[in-house]
Design an enzyme around this catalytic site. Structure first.
Site, short mmCIF file in Angstrom:
data_model
loop_
_atom_site.label_atom_id
_atom_site.label_comp_id
_atom_site.label_asym_id
_atom_site.label_seq_id
_atom_site.Cartn_x
_atom_site.Cartn_y
_atom_site.Cartn_z
N HIS A 1 47.79 3.39 43.89
CA HIS A 1 46.84 2.46 43.28
C HIS A 1 46.80 1.18 44.10
CE1 HIS A 1 45.24 -0.27 40.12
NE2 HIS A 1 44.65 0.81 39.72
N PHE A 2 46.00 0.97 44.93
CA PHE A 2 45.00 1.74 45.65
C PHE A 2 45.54 1.98 47.06
CE2 PHE A 2 42.58 -0.74 42.54
CZ PHE A 2 41.82 0.25 41.94
#
Length: 176
Positions: free
Chosen positions: A77-78
């Site tokens: 993430h991310f």
């Protein structure tokens, strides 16, 4: 349903090892509140917990998570822009409310029920050192339904990055 205080004496703080024991179940007695196991356990310690503290004088709990670049959520993430998902901060505070309900003597298993308002004002990146979760109990109902309603905030290295109001956690009891 077992009385949590028959199994556990109140303490003003808890270490990671004590929180891990809670994740195994039975810490507050059979069938009562427990924390999730890693990697979903979102705190390394509870540094403060009380029955009458906090902004509303009805109890509070403060948890902390030491940030290390290898935390599992940073890889996903991310990609290329790692940050801790805000949903994990919310989950951490729900975990703490359920823990507080068991710690304060209510039987049953904790379940997140909802949240009224959430505001994200920043991010938690691998550069952070420590996350601090601060939860103030606003209302506690004990009876056939056990319900904790609280407000909280998440801080990264002392800067507020997330605020949640009207977080609700209920304790469910096994059917007789």
């Amino acid at each position: 349903m077992a009385n949590p205080h028959d199994f556990h004496s109140l303490q003003p703080s808890y270490t990671r090892d004590e929180l891990l024991r809670s994740s195994e179940g039975g810490y507050f007695g059979p069938g009562n509140a427990q924390l999730p196991a890693p990697p979903m356990l979102m705190m390394d310690r509870i540094s403060e917990i009380s029955l009458d503290g906090g902004a509303f004088g009805k109890g509070h709990i403060v948890g902390e998570l030491d940030i290390v670049p290898g935390h599992w959520f940073f890889d996903f993430h991310f990609r290329g822009d790692p940050m801790m998902p805000s949903s994990l901060g919310l989950d951490a505070m729900w975990q703490m409310i359920g823990y507080w309900l068991g710690w304060s003597g209510s039987p049953g298993k904790g379940r997140a029920i909802g949240v009224g308002e959430v505001e994200c004002t920043g991010t938690i990146t691998p550069d952070a050192q420590r996350v601090r979760y601060e939860v103030a109990m606003r209302q506690v109902r004990r009876g056939k339904l056990v319900l904790g309603i609280a407000d909280g905030r998440v801080l990264a290295d002392g800067t507020c990055v997330f605020v949640a109001k009207d977080m609700r956690v209920g304790l469910t009891k096994a059917a007789d």
